[in-house]
Design an enzyme around this catalytic site. Structure first.
Site, PDB file in Angstrom:
ATOM      1  N   SER A  91      -9.544   3.656  -2.666  1.00  0.00           N
ATOM      2  CA  SER A  91      -8.937   4.362  -1.526  1.00  0.00           C
ATOM      3  C   SER A  91      -8.556   3.409  -0.394  1.00  0.00           C
ATOM      4  CB  SER A  91      -9.898   5.414  -0.986  1.00  0.00           C
ATOM      5  OG  SER A  91     -10.306   6.279  -2.021  1.00  0.00           O
ATOM      6  N   GLN A  92      -7.653   3.886   0.445  1.00  0.00           N
ATOM      7  CA  GLN A  92      -7.238   3.135   1.636  1.00  0.00           C
ATOM      8  C   GLN A  92      -8.450   2.976   2.577  1.00  0.00           C
ATOM      9  OE1 GLN A  92      -4.451   5.373   3.959  1.00  0.00           O
ATOM     10  NE2 GLN A  92      -4.160   3.745   5.454  1.00  0.00           N
TER      11      GLN A  92
END
Ligand code: SAH
Length: 257
Positions: A93-94
């Protein structure tokens, strides 16, 4: 004899030095990423209700080596504020989203957390120092194995992994103080709500999910990060910012691989 000891000493010192350099190599990139996350937190405050993240969350992000959670081919991008491919059609994920989700969980040191979608293991590694135990489930066995090795190498002894289908949750370890879905659902599975303690917090990307395992039709996806709090009759729900997550897929790849 003496000269061979000297040689060994020189090799050992050299190895130590290169390790120290390796650790430092990413420190400035990690700091820059932290500044970026702090700036984004301010910009998105109106939609998230959180203008600054808990300093404990930020200090964990300052120490977890994200470069240890990405494939070698993505090493140079490890501290970019974006998701990266980790194989099997999945992503790490970011970092800003990891920070936001972790912050929204309002973790207490004694909390027991369930994560659905171990992926690279990065999110679980961020949760680990902030709570008592993290149970994390992943349906792709090679990802579970890799993540388990990373947790062991980083001595994150309170992270427990399982290869399985997160739709069932982890009834043997329930109830949980917090539940985090790292994959998107149209609707949060009732089994997971049932495994959340009264007053417990569940964070999930909720909205449209592509039917296939992968991200072929991202353009048409509309998901919102959603925070739920369990009460006597069900949950209260707070809908936050738009996000894009890979889908939560039922069953195991290849029927059990
Ligand atoms: N938390 C991860 C993000 C992983 S992306 C990280 O920090 O890297 C979401 C993950 O959810 C993918 O690895 C995907 O395989 C997994 N996933 C999807 N459906 C699942 C299910 N039913 N059970 C368990 N894991 C699932």
């Amino acid at each position: 004899m003496i000269s061979s000891i000297r040689v060994l000493l020189a090799i050992a010192l050299g190895a130590g030095l290169s390790c120290a350099l390796a650790a430092d190599d990413f420190a400035s990139e990690r700091n820059a990423l932290l500044q970026e996350i702090a700036a984004l937190a301010r910009e998105t405050a109106r939609d998230t209700g959180r203008g600054t993240f808990d300093p404990r969350v930020m200090s964990v992000l300052a120490t977890v080596p994200r470069h240890r959670f990405v494939p070698a081919s993505e090493l140079r991008a490890a501290y970019r504020n974006r998701p990266l491919p980790i194989g099997y059609g999945q992503t790490i994920s970011q970092p800003y989203i990891v920070a936001l989700m972790t912050d929204l969980m309002r973790l207490k040191p004694n909390d027991v957390v369930l994560e659905i979608g171990t992926g690279s293991g990065y999110q679980a590694a961020v949760l680990s120092p902030l709570c008592r135990r993290v149970y994390t489930i992943e349906r792709h066995r090679p990802l579970v194995d890799q993540a388990r090795e990373r947790f062991a190498a980083l001595k994150l002894e309170n992270v427990v992994t399982k290869h399985g289908d997160g739709f069932a949750g982890w009834p043997e370890q329930a109830p949980f103080d917090r539940i985090l879905l790292a994959c998107a659902v149209q609707q949060v599975p009732q089994a997971l709500v049932d495994q959340l303690k009264l007053g417990g917090i569940l964070i999930a990307p909720v909205g449209t999910v592509p039917k296939s395992d992968g991200f072929g039709i991202l353009e048409s996806i509309s998901q919102r990060l959603t925070k739920m709090i369990r009460n006597e009759t069900g949950v209260t729900e707070e809908v936050l910012i738009p996000v894009v997550f890979v889908p939560m897929v039922s069953g195991l790849p290849g029927g059990g691989a």
